[in-house]
Design a protein around this motif. Structure first.
Motif, PDB file in Angstrom:
ATOM      1  N   PRO A   1       6.875   4.514  -5.687  1.00 11.37           N
ATOM      2  CA  PRO A   1       7.954   4.771  -7.420  1.00 11.37           C
ATOM      3  C   PRO A   1       6.882   4.535  -7.782  1.00 11.37           C
ATOM      4  O   PRO A   1       7.214   5.294  -9.019  1.00 11.37           O
ATOM      5  CB  PRO A   1       8.595   3.887  -6.737  1.00 11.37           C
ATOM      6  N   LEU A   2       6.243   3.518  -7.812  1.00 10.59           N
ATOM      7  CA  LEU A   2       5.533   3.620  -9.627  1.00 10.59           C
ATOM      8  C   LEU A   2       4.435   4.313  -9.849  1.00 10.59           C
ATOM      9  O   LEU A   2       3.587   4.660 -10.377  1.00 10.59           O
ATOM     10  CB  LEU A   2       4.634   2.138  -9.683  1.00 10.59           C
TER      11      LEU A   2
ATOM     12  N   VAL B   1      11.816   0.446  -4.083  1.00  9.09           N
ATOM     13  CA  VAL B   1      10.222  -0.127  -3.176  1.00  9.09           C
ATOM     14  C   VAL B   1      11.113  -0.825  -1.746  1.00  9.09           C
ATOM     15  O   VAL B   1      10.733  -0.443  -1.198  1.00  9.09           O
ATOM     16  CB  VAL B   1       9.646  -1.599  -3.507  1.00  9.09           C
ATOM     17  N   LEU B   2      12.281  -1.753  -2.394  1.00  7.14           N
ATOM     18  CA  LEU B   2      12.922  -2.223  -1.329  1.00  7.14           C
ATOM     19  C   LEU B   2      13.304  -1.335  -0.046  1.00  7.14           C
ATOM     20  O   LEU B   2      13.375  -1.246   1.384  1.00  7.14           O
ATOM     21  CB  LEU B   2      13.497  -3.094  -1.647  1.00  7.14           C
ATOM     22  N   GLY B   3      14.062  -0.201   0.036  1.00  8.01           N
ATOM     23  CA  GLY B   3      14.538   1.003   0.270  1.00  8.01           C
ATOM     24  C   GLY B   3      13.296   1.614   1.276  1.00  8.01           C
ATOM     25  O   GLY B   3      13.587   1.596   2.718  1.00  8.01           O
TER      26      GLY B   3
ATOM     27  N   ASP C   1       0.817  -1.565   0.166  1.00  6.91           N
ATOM     28  CA  ASP C   1       0.033  -0.103  -0.074  1.00  6.91           C
ATOM     29  C   ASP C   1       1.003   1.096  -0.055  1.00  6.91           C
ATOM     30  O   ASP C   1       0.705   2.218  -0.316  1.00  6.91           O
ATOM     31  CB  ASP C   1      -0.892  -0.081   1.439  1.00  6.91           C
ATOM     32  N   ILE C   2       1.673   1.346   0.888  1.00  7.18           N
ATOM     33  CA  ILE C   2       3.144   2.394   0.268  1.00  7.18           C
ATOM     34  C   ILE C   2       4.115   1.976  -0.257  1.00  7.18           C
ATOM     35  O   ILE C   2       4.910   2.975  -1.656  1.00  7.18           O
ATOM     36  CB  ILE C   2       3.410   2.870   1.624  1.00  7.18           C
ATOM     37  N   ALA C   3       5.565   1.554   0.285  1.00  3.58           N
ATOM     38  CA  ALA C   3       6.644   0.897  -0.886  1.00  3.58           C
ATOM     39  C   ALA C   3       6.537   0.731  -1.916  1.00  3.58           C
ATOM     40  O   ALA C   3       6.998   1.350  -3.618  1.00  3.58           O
ATOM     41  CB  ALA C   3       7.310   0.089   0.181  1.00  3.58           C
TER      42      ALA C   3
END
Length: 395
Positions: A136-137, A240-242, A130-132
């Motif tokens: 970015p996308l 996304v991972l950061g 829902d956030i990460a």
């Protein structure tokens, strides 16, 4: 060492493996794959900046391009040496530097605020889904210049790409059936005709600027789509991972969340500390260009060396209390973005995205708390979360 660094046990939690590797010395032999491993900070840092001895042009994965044909055209940024590396790197460095990104700042801050507004009525959310993954996308493909249709392809494409840097195991097999379709879609987005010219207020998109560099002769027309591909290959998953990592850190360290609420300038420090602490990019390979003496070992010419960035970023020889997420620490110097001439060229973009999102979240929510059991997503190269259930308490 006979351990499998790409096996599910170590991918789930590599800390014991990293500790054992560091204790054994500056370099170890990983018998399972007939490669060498390096996990101490000073040695990893030194190797990353010595591209002449530890080259990337033979591939930053297990596959050795000296003896094997790459499954796709090698990256002009990650998998080439000077002078072939210089022009593409120079073009992207100019496009993605801090000053050049100022035109995007206000727009990304507004986009972050809009996303956070959407979360206010929900309270319980998945920080990954829902956030990460969402932010970015939402903003990065706009900046590159690609359309909205099909953006979700970027995540499985990047997941397979980073899996393919490791051995041909079940993680690679999982994405193999779609990679032809995904690669074709990504390459189609890299063509000039597919890219929008403007992102906001007349500012050229990253893609348009890359093709303009080809018009000037700074890079060739053959290189231009590969440079755009570099952005799409590594510009989404790692961010996304950061962001997932820093949200996980705050869920476990409420005092650090309060510190950023009190001082929003700490948002960037928090993101870099999370990249050090979690190291979304865990590993990259290099290849010895000659016989190299390291400690009591000699790495033969042509042998692969696996750089454990995650291990280096938690080496107690470099960091005090390395397993702690601590905003009093200066995390600069971490190798989470690599180091040297192959260091991540898009790191300023990732920092800006994370800062915009974190500041918006701290303005609206008093606390973040874990409300369920998070679940890891395994990848041969990346350290990722599949789910991260959290509760957001409004301020």
């Amino acid at each position: 060492m006979s351990d499998d660094p790409f096996g599910p046990t170590i991918l789930e939690d590599p800390s014991d493996f990293h500790r054992n590797m560091r204790e054994r010395g500056p370099i170890v032999y990983l018998s399972r794959y007939d490669v060498y491993g390096m996990g101490r900070y000073n040695d990893v840092h030194a190797a990353l900046i010595d591209w002449q001895s530890f080259e990337s042009a033979a591939g930053v994965g297990l596959s050795n391009f000296r003896y094997e044909k790459p499954w796709r055209p090698p990256s002009l940024l990650l998998e080439s040496n000077p002078p072939r590396h210089d022009a593409p790197r120079g073009v992207l460095s100019a496009i993605l530097n801090v000053r050049a990104l100022k035109g995007l700042r206000d727009n990304w801050i507004a986009d972050a605020a809009a996303l956070v507004d959407e979360l206010c009525d929900r309270r319980e959310v998945d920080a990954v889904a829902d956030i990460a993954r969402v932010f970015p996308l939402r903003v990065f493909p706009d900046a590159v210049g690609i359309g909205r249709t099909g953006r979700d392809n970027l995540l499985p494409y990047g997941d397979h790409l980073f899996n393919a840097f490791g051995p041909s195991n079940e993680l690679v097999a999982k994405g193999a059936h779609r990679i032809g379709e995904l690669s074709a879609w990504v390459m189609a987005q890299c063509e000039r005709a597919a890219l929008r010219d403007e992102v906001i207020d007349g500012q050229p998109t990253f893609g348009a600027q890359i093709w303009a560099a080809a018009d000037r002769g700074d890079i060739t027309y053959e290189q231009a789509p590969l440079v755009v591909r570099s952005l799409l290959s590594a510009g989404v998953d790692t961010t996304v991972l950061g962001i997932s990592a820093v949200l996980a850190a705050f869920a476990h360290h409420p005092d650090q969340w309060r510190a950023v609420r009190d001082n929003p300038a700490l948002a960037r420090v928090a993101f870099d500390e999370a990249v050090r602490w979690e190291s979304p990019v865990q590993t990259f390979f290099r290849t010895a260009t000659k016989d190299i003496a390291i400690g009591d070992h000699v790495v033969p010419d042509g042998k692969k060396i696996l750089m454990f960035l995650g291990s280096a970023n938690r080496d107690p020889r470099r960091w005090a209390d390395p397993d702690q997420f601590d905003l009093r620490r200066n995390p600069s110097g971490h190798v989470g973005f690599g180091m040297g001439i192959h260091q991540c060229v898009g790191q300023h973009v990732a920092r800006l995205e994370a800062e915009a999102l974190l500041v918006a979240l701290t303005q609206r929510f008093e606390s973040i708390a874990m409300t369920g059991t998070p679940r890891r997503h395994h990848n041969n190269t990346l350290r990722a979360w599949e789910t991260l259930p959290i509760t957001l308490t409004p301020a």
